[in-house]
Design an enzyme around this catalytic site. Structure first.
Site, short mmCIF file in Angstrom:
data_model
loop_
_atom_site.label_atom_id
_atom_site.label_comp_id
_atom_site.label_asym_id
_atom_site.label_seq_id
_atom_site.Cartn_x
_atom_site.Cartn_y
_atom_site.Cartn_z
N SER A 146 3.23 -6.21 3.34
CA SER A 146 3.93 -6.67 2.12
C SER A 146 5.02 -5.90 2.77
O SER A 146 5.97 -6.78 2.90
CB SER A 146 4.47 -5.65 0.49
OG SER A 146 2.85 -6.93 -0.37
N ASP A 165 8.17 -12.84 -5.97
CA ASP A 165 8.20 -11.37 -6.45
C ASP A 165 7.78 -10.75 -7.52
O ASP A 165 8.28 -11.62 -8.26
CB ASP A 165 8.71 -10.55 -4.64
CG ASP A 165 7.67 -9.41 -4.71
OD1 ASP A 165 7.94 -8.21 -4.54
OD2 ASP A 165 7.40 -9.03 -2.74
N HIS A 178 9.14 -3.21 -5.74
CA HIS A 178 8.61 -3.83 -4.47
C HIS A 178 9.03 -5.12 -4.58
O HIS A 178 9.43 -5.33 -3.17
CB HIS A 178 7.26 -4.23 -5.14
CG HIS A 178 6.16 -5.25 -4.11
ND1 HIS A 178 6.72 -6.18 -4.57
CD2 HIS A 178 5.11 -4.60 -3.26
CE1 HIS A 178 5.55 -5.78 -2.93
NE2 HIS A 178 5.25 -5.61 -2.46
N ASP A 230 23.62 -3.08 -1.59
CA ASP A 230 23.25 -3.07 -0.99
C ASP A 230 22.77 -4.37 -0.11
O ASP A 230 22.22 -5.11 0.74
CB ASP A 230 21.75 -2.65 -0.19
CG ASP A 230 22.40 -1.83 1.70
OD1 ASP A 230 23.68 -1.84 1.90
OD2 ASP A 230 21.49 -1.16 1.92
N VAL A 274 1.42 -21.89 6.38
CA VAL A 274 2.13 -20.31 6.30
C VAL A 274 2.09 -20.28 7.49
O VAL A 274 1.16 -19.12 8.59
CB VAL A 274 1.41 -19.47 5.16
CG1 VAL A 274 1.85 -20.25 3.66
CG2 VAL A 274 0.07 -18.53 5.21
N VAL A 302 20.83 0.67 3.70
CA VAL A 302 19.62 0.59 4.94
C VAL A 302 20.73 -1.24 5.21
O VAL A 302 21.41 -1.18 4.52
CB VAL A 302 18.13 0.34 4.72
CG1 VAL A 302 17.49 1.89 3.97
CG2 VAL A 302 18.58 -0.18 3.60
N GLN A 331 0.85 -0.85 -0.18
CA GLN A 331 0.31 0.01 0.24
C GLN A 331 0.94 0.75 0.04
O GLN A 331 1.12 2.10 -1.02
CB GLN A 331 -0.90 -0.38 1.11
CG GLN A 331 -1.63 0.89 0.59
CD GLN A 331 -2.95 1.13 2.15
OE1 GLN A 331 -2.74 -0.25 2.38
NE2 GLN A 331 -2.99 2.27 2.90
N TYR A 336 -4.46 -19.78 4.68
CA TYR A 336 -4.18 -21.27 4.60
C TYR A 336 -2.70 -21.06 5.58
O TYR A 336 -2.22 -20.57 6.12
CB TYR A 336 -2.43 -21.37 3.47
CG TYR A 336 -3.28 -21.31 1.81
CD1 TYR A 336 -4.97 -21.40 1.21
CD2 TYR A 336 -2.01 -20.99 0.86
CE1 TYR A 336 -4.98 -21.42 -0.52
CE2 TYR A 336 -2.47 -20.80 -0.40
CZ TYR A 336 -3.69 -20.77 -0.89
OH TYR A 336 -4.49 -21.06 -1.67
N ASN A 346 26.62 -2.31 6.14
CA ASN A 346 28.39 -1.83 6.02
C ASN A 346 27.90 -0.09 5.84
O ASN A 346 29.28 0.15 4.72
CB ASN A 346 27.58 -2.71 4.31
CG ASN A 346 26.85 -1.35 3.40
OD1 ASN A 346 25.96 -1.16 3.53
ND2 ASN A 346 26.43 -2.08 1.72
N ASN A 376 -4.04 -5.98 2.40
CA ASN A 376 -4.49 -4.06 2.98
C ASN A 376 -5.51 -4.13 3.07
O ASN A 376 -6.19 -2.76 2.53
CB ASN A 376 -3.37 -3.21 2.13
CG ASN A 376 -1.93 -4.13 2.18
OD1 ASN A 376 -1.48 -4.57 3.03
ND2 ASN A 376 -1.31 -3.66 1.37
N ALA A 399 -2.84 -15.91 2.44
CA ALA A 399 -2.53 -16.12 3.75
C ALA A 399 -3.44 -16.65 4.74
O ALA A 399 -3.30 -16.64 5.53
CB ALA A 399 -3.67 -14.18 4.49
#
Length: 433
Positions: free
Chosen positions: A358, A138, A168, A147, A288, A185, A105, A285, A181, A272, A283
């Site tokens: 996500s 994804d 994404h 990174d 998971v 981030v 989102q 199931y 490093n 979302n 989601a």
């Protein structure tokens, strides 16, 4: 039919898709152009041989063959040929091939909020020393990002590259494992090897068949590459039949069950839409670990911080996050993580701040990697012989126990401070690994 909830999207579109697995006896197709299906075969069948045979006999355009997570293939099938394929005794069931898209989102405060920086200091030095590979199913990952430690991958969009043209997947990957490093981030499991499994295109959309292609690749390569964790920040409409998709002809569910049986822990976004995720898969199931989102704007507990990239309330359940109910079976595989205004890596070597379940899910996938990298003697998962179900149970128990001894760690919406009958789960705790 694809529908996009545009009013709530701030960066990457969330589109829903309908999974309608249909029993063989229910098909009555009119004449017309080929439609796309996933043909699921019995487990003792040679999928490649059957796919070739059906392609030759029925003029099919086969796009994927599955031999690991499940047996079957995806193809465009002319309406007149579908009954003949359904009549083949080697066919278990046939599922519609529907669209699927990324679930997003709209300083990585999230890494700080779950105390992952404590584990990062111990294990992350930019060299990939954590060493527990994570598959990012994804839009791909920016393979040249300084990174990110991208170890390999697979393109299930029928192209040569698994690099990310959307952003994404790269954002998810950075939250899981951006290097410690001194620049950019840092992820929850810094420098850990990442496998880019591209199942969504540059627009952030794809299909059920492409997602199963990704699950199949992860399952086939898990033992050789050491992949034990997979993140899926995507999904759409569907339900759990309690039988790994065999009752409601859900090929996606069957594939995930096959992959979980191979020892891979799947971490997925709750979605979302601010509704019960029982109608949203993967989601829903039970196999998971489903991740809801909470809002945190400063990386520390207790609330009160001002909102930054979007309107929400600090240390509360995110206003967009899906949820379940305490009495539901889904509560046993639900956990929460930061998912609002998360800063992470992006495509083309960049960085971006976006929100969504996500963004919450990879915080948990990275924590699974941390747990698997640390010996059970020191509170981790390594050496314990835990199944994916055991890992899910441990992370949920650890989160609950940590809140019991650190009362300000939680958020409004967790089981200690519930919002009505909504269940978002306990906030993941990564500091102990």
């Amino acid at each position: 039919m694809i529908h996009c909830r545009g009013a709530r999207l701030l960066a990457v579109l969330l589109c829903a898709f309908t999974l309608s697995g249909v029993p063989a006896t229910a098909f009555a197709q009119p004449a017309g152009p080929p439609a796309r299906f996933i043909v699921v075969l019995h487990d003792d069948v040679d999928a490649l041989a059957v796919a070739r045979e059906h392609a030759n006999a029925h003029a099919l355009a086969v796009s994927h063959v599955y031999e690991s997570a499940l047996k079957g293939y995806a193809a465009a099938i002319p309406a007149a040929r579908l009954p003949l394929i359904l009549a083949d005794p080697r066919v278990l069931f046939v599922s519609d091939d529907r669209p699927v898209s990324a679930v997003a989102q709209t300083l990585s405060t999230g890494v700080n909020r779950i105390d992952a920086d404590q584990s990062s200091t111990l294990a992350g030095n930019g060299s990939g020393s954590i060493g527990v590979p994570v598959a990012i199913i994804d839009t791909g990952i920016d393979v040249g990002h300084p990174d990110l430690n991208v170890a390999g991958g697979k393109n299930c969009q029928n192209g040569p590259s698994y690099s990310d043209g959307n952003g994404h997947g790269s954002h998810v990957a950075g939250t899981v494992g951006a290097r410690d490093n001194g620049s950019g981030v840092v992820g929850v499991a810094p420098g850990t090897p990442l496998y880019a499994v591209r199942v969504l295109n540059n627009a952030g959309s794809g299909s059920w068949s492409s997602v199963i292609c990704g699950i199949n690749w992860v399952t086939a390569n898990a033992a050789g590459l050491g992949i034990k964790v997979a993140n899926m920040s995507l999904g759409g409409g569907g339900a759990d039949d309690g039988n790994c998709g065999n009752t409601n002809s859900d090929a996606l569910h069957k594939a995930i069950c096959g992959s979980v049986a191979a020892g891979i822990t799947y971490v997925v976004a709750a979605g979302n839409d601010n509704v019960n995720f029982s109608g949203f898969v993967p989601a829903a199931y039970n196999e998971v670990l489903t991740v809801t989102a909470m809002a945190d704007f400063n990386g520390i507990p207790s609330g009160g911080a001002a909102a930054t990239c979007r309107a929400d309330v600090d240390d509360t359940a995110a206003d967009f996050s899906n949820y379940t109910t305490p009495a539901s079976l889904d509560a046993a595989h639900t956990i929460a993580a930061p998912g609002v205004c998360i800063f992470s890596t992006w495509k083309s070597g960049g960085y971006n701040t976006i929100s969504g379940t996500s963004m919450a899910s990879p915080h948990v996938a990275g924590t699974v990697a941390l747990c698997l990298a640390r010996s059970v003697a020191f509170g981790g998962c390594a050496g314990a012989g835990l199944s994916p179900a055991g890992i899910i149970a441990k992370l949920r128990t650890d989160a609950q126990l940590y809140l019991a001894t650190h009362l300000f760690y939680g958020f409004t919406g967790d089981p200690g401070l519930p919002i009505g009958s909504r269940y978002y789960g306990y906030l993941i705790y990564a500091g102990g690994y």
